[in-house]
Each structure stands twice: as structure tokens, then as C-alpha cells.
Design a protein around this motif. Structure first.
Motif, PDB file in Angstrom:
ATOM      1  N   ASP A  84       0.818  -1.211   0.000  1.00 32.37           N
ATOM      2  CA  ASP A  84       0.000   0.000   0.000  1.00 32.37           C
ATOM      3  C   ASP A  84       0.854   1.263   0.000  1.00 32.37           C
ATOM      4  N   GLU A  85       1.980   1.246   0.679  1.00 35.31           N
ATOM      5  CA  GLU A  85       2.842   2.425   0.732  1.00 35.31           C
ATOM      6  C   GLU A  85       3.360   2.794  -0.665  1.00 35.31           C
ATOM      7  N   ILE A  86       3.811   1.805  -1.405  1.00 37.73           N
ATOM      8  CA  ILE A  86       4.313   2.038  -2.767  1.00 37.73           C
ATOM      9  C   ILE A  86       3.160   2.450  -3.682  1.00 37.73           C
ATOM     10  N   THR A  87       2.043   1.757  -3.568  1.00 37.63           N
ATOM     11  CA  THR A  87       0.873   2.083  -4.386  1.00 37.63           C
ATOM     12  C   THR A  87       0.429   3.516  -4.120  1.00 37.63           C
ATOM     13  N   ASP A  88       0.430   3.934  -2.862  1.00 37.24           N
ATOM     14  CA  ASP A  88       0.025   5.299  -2.518  1.00 37.24           C
ATOM     15  C   ASP A  88       1.036   6.333  -3.013  1.00 37.24           C
ATOM     16  N   ALA A  89       2.324   6.009  -2.950  1.00 43.10           N
ATOM     17  CA  ALA A  89       3.351   6.940  -3.435  1.00 43.10           C
ATOM     18  C   ALA A  89       3.156   7.211  -4.925  1.00 43.10           C
ATOM     19  N   ILE A  90       2.867   6.165  -5.677  1.00 42.67           N
ATOM     20  CA  ILE A  90       2.613   6.340  -7.107  1.00 42.67           C
ATOM     21  C   ILE A  90       1.295   7.080  -7.312  1.00 42.67           C
ATOM     22  N   GLY A  91       0.300   6.744  -6.535  1.00 47.00           N
ATOM     23  CA  GLY A  91      -0.995   7.423  -6.625  1.00 47.00           C
ATOM     24  C   GLY A  91      -0.894   8.918  -6.381  1.00 47.00           C
ATOM     25  N   ARG A  92      -0.043   9.328  -5.455  1.00 44.80           N
ATOM     26  CA  ARG A  92       0.152  10.760  -5.208  1.00 44.80           C
ATOM     27  C   ARG A  92       0.689  11.462  -6.454  1.00 44.80           C
ATOM     28  N   LYS A  93       1.626  10.793  -7.134  1.00 40.66           N
ATOM     29  CA  LYS A  93       2.207  11.369  -8.353  1.00 40.66           C
ATOM     30  C   LYS A  93       1.188  11.444  -9.478  1.00 40.66           C
ATOM     31  N   VAL A  94       0.386  10.394  -9.609  1.00 44.11           N
ATOM     32  CA  VAL A  94      -0.550  10.298 -10.725  1.00 44.11           C
ATOM     33  C   VAL A  94      -1.809  11.121 -10.462  1.00 44.11           C
ATOM     34  N   ASN A  95      -2.394  11.007  -9.270  1.00 42.57           N
ATOM     35  CA  ASN A  95      -3.691  11.616  -9.000  1.00 42.57           C
ATOM     36  C   ASN A  95      -3.702  12.711  -7.953  1.00 42.57           C
ATOM     37  N   GLY A  96      -2.586  12.975  -7.313  1.00 44.07           N
ATOM     38  CA  GLY A  96      -2.571  14.016  -6.284  1.00 44.07           C
ATOM     39  C   GLY A  96      -3.350  13.612  -5.051  1.00 44.07           C
ATOM     40  N   VAL A  97      -3.487  14.556  -4.133  1.00 45.53           N
ATOM     41  CA  VAL A  97      -4.223  14.329  -2.887  1.00 45.53           C
ATOM     42  C   VAL A  97      -5.281  15.408  -2.739  1.00 45.53           C
ATOM     43  N   SER A  98      -6.325  15.086  -1.987  1.00 39.94           N
ATOM     44  CA  SER A  98      -7.411  16.058  -1.869  1.00 39.94           C
ATOM     45  C   SER A  98      -7.694  16.505  -0.441  1.00 39.94           C
ATOM     46  N   ASP A  99      -6.970  15.948   0.526  1.00 40.92           N
ATOM     47  CA  ASP A  99      -7.252  16.356   1.896  1.00 40.92           C
ATOM     48  C   ASP A  99      -5.984  16.263   2.745  1.00 40.92           C
ATOM     49  N   ASP A 100      -6.142  16.472   4.038  1.00 38.63           N
ATOM     50  CA  ASP A 100      -4.992  16.485   4.952  1.00 38.63           C
ATOM     51  C   ASP A 100      -4.398  15.108   5.228  1.00 38.63           C
ATOM     52  N   THR A 101      -5.045  14.037   4.806  1.00 32.40           N
ATOM     53  CA  THR A 101      -4.523  12.697   5.095  1.00 32.40           C
ATOM     54  C   THR A 101      -3.293  12.371   4.259  1.00 32.40           C
ATOM     55  N   GLN A 102      -3.097  13.121   3.167  1.00 33.93           N
ATOM     56  CA  GLN A 102      -2.022  12.871   2.209  1.00 33.93           C
ATOM     57  C   GLN A 102      -2.157  11.529   1.497  1.00 33.93           C
ATOM     58  N   LEU A 103      -3.351  10.941   1.571  1.00 33.60           N
ATOM     59  CA  LEU A 103      -3.633   9.737   0.790  1.00 33.60           C
ATOM     60  C   LEU A 103      -4.075  10.183  -0.597  1.00 33.60           C
ATOM     61  N   PRO A 104      -3.623   9.500  -1.623  1.00 35.09           N
ATOM     62  CA  PRO A 104      -3.964   9.942  -2.978  1.00 35.09           C
ATOM     63  C   PRO A 104      -5.438   9.751  -3.295  1.00 35.09           C
ATOM     64  N   ASN A 105      -5.930  10.581  -4.203  1.00 39.08           N
ATOM     65  CA  ASN A 105      -7.304  10.443  -4.661  1.00 39.08           C
ATOM     66  C   ASN A 105      -7.510   9.027  -5.195  1.00 39.08           C
ATOM     67  N   GLY A 106      -8.599   8.404  -4.816  1.00 38.04           N
ATOM     68  CA  GLY A 106      -8.933   7.064  -5.310  1.00 38.04           C
ATOM     69  C   GLY A 106      -8.072   5.950  -4.736  1.00 38.04           C
ATOM     70  N   TYR A 107      -7.451   6.183  -3.574  1.00 40.21           N
ATOM     71  CA  TYR A 107      -6.478   5.221  -3.049  1.00 40.21           C
ATOM     72  C   TYR A 107      -7.074   3.852  -2.736  1.00 40.21           C
ATOM     73  N   LEU A 108      -8.301   3.776  -2.262  1.00 41.79           N
ATOM     74  CA  LEU A 108      -8.870   2.468  -1.915  1.00 41.79           C
ATOM     75  C   LEU A 108      -9.027   1.588  -3.153  1.00 41.79           C
ATOM     76  N   ASP A 109      -9.588   2.156  -4.214  1.00 42.18           N
ATOM     77  CA  ASP A 109      -9.716   1.380  -5.457  1.00 42.18           C
ATOM     78  C   ASP A 109      -8.353   1.028  -6.022  1.00 42.18           C
ATOM     79  N   ARG A 110      -7.416   1.987  -6.003  1.00 45.85           N
ATOM     80  CA  ARG A 110      -6.078   1.732  -6.552  1.00 45.85           C
ATOM     81  C   ARG A 110      -5.410   0.596  -5.795  1.00 45.85           C
ATOM     82  N   ARG A 111      -5.503   0.617  -4.482  1.00 46.40           N
ATOM     83  CA  ARG A 111      -4.903  -0.470  -3.690  1.00 46.40           C
ATOM     84  C   ARG A 111      -5.525  -1.811  -4.060  1.00 46.40           C
ATOM     85  N   LYS A 112      -6.852  -1.831  -4.112  1.00 49.92           N
ATOM     86  CA  LYS A 112      -7.565  -3.080  -4.408  1.00 49.92           C
ATOM     87  C   LYS A 112      -7.146  -3.641  -5.772  1.00 49.92           C
TER      88      LYS A 112
END
Length: 122
Positions: A84-112
Motif C-alpha cells: 500500500d505504501e508504494i501504491t500510494d506513493a505512485i498514486g500521489r504522483k498520478v492523482n494528487g491528494v485532496s485532503d490532509d490525510t495525504q492519501l492519494p485520490n482514489g487510493y482504496l480502489d487503486r490499492r484493491k
């Protein structure tokens, strides 16, 4: 992102196309430029006449996504293990973040889907 004024409707034109959901006219132009270096005998204008090929031609869409991957240097973030850490790091680059959690947009689907794909290719 290089889009014109709202009256140009470029925001709608240059949104979420291809496997990686390229966004912004500037990125479409950058993908075109890199494509034309890699494939000089098959030049494309994704920010113009060849835009729809990103949604109608699987081979072109895949190659364009791989060019994006190279431009963003995403291989530097991927090791031999996918988590999940690697998936989220790539997600931040591709989709950015939308809130203070610093989790990328769409992170749950991307992880799955990343975990599902990784299991299928192991």
C-alpha cells in the motif's frame, strides 16, 4: 495544467483519458513530444488530432501510459514488492491528494486493483 480559459472547454477535452487518465493539455503535449522522440515514424498529437486514440486504441493508450510512467520516474518508486505504501506513493504522483490525510485520490480502489493485478502476475 495548460488548459485555456473555460470558454475553450479544454478542461473537459483534456481530462482522464488513457489507462493512467492523463489530465491537462500540458501533459497531453508532453506525452506527444516524448512519443514522437520514441516513435519518429509514428508521430502523434495527443493534444490535437490524435487525442481520441487514447480511448479507442489499446496499444496506443498503453504506450502513452508507459511514457507517462517514464516522465514521472515512477520506476524509482517501485521495488520488487508491491504494498500500500508504494501504491500510494505512485498514486500521489498520478492523482494528487485532496485532503490532509495525504492519501492519494482514489487510493482504496487503486490499492484493491493493484493488489489484484499483482496477485494475478505472481
Amino acid at each position: 495544467m495548460g488548459n485555456g480559459a473555460p470558454s475553450t472547454k479544454e478542461g473537459s477535452t483534456f481530462k482522464g483519458k488513457g489507462f493512467i487518465h492523463l489530465t491537462g493539455k500540458e501533459m497531453y503535449k508532453q506525452i506527444s513530444d516524448e512519443w514522437n522522440i520514441k516513435y519518429p515514424k509514428d508521430k502523434k498529437e495527443f493534444d490535437g488530432k490524435d487525442l481520441e486514440l487514447l480511448t479507442t486504441n489499446v496499444g496506443i493508450a498503453m504506450k502513452a501510459s508507459m511514457i507517462y510512467w517514464e516522465i514521472k520516474k515512477l520506476n524509482n518508486k517501485v521495488g520488487e514488492v508491491i504494498n500500500d505504501e508504494i501504491t500510494d506513493a505512485i498514486g500521489r504522483k498520478v492523482n494528487g491528494v485532496s485532503d490532509d490525510t495525504q492519501l492519494p485520490n482514489g487510493y482504496l480502489d487503486r490499492r484493491k486493483y493493484t493488489n489484484k493485478a499483482y496477485e494475478a502476475i505472481k
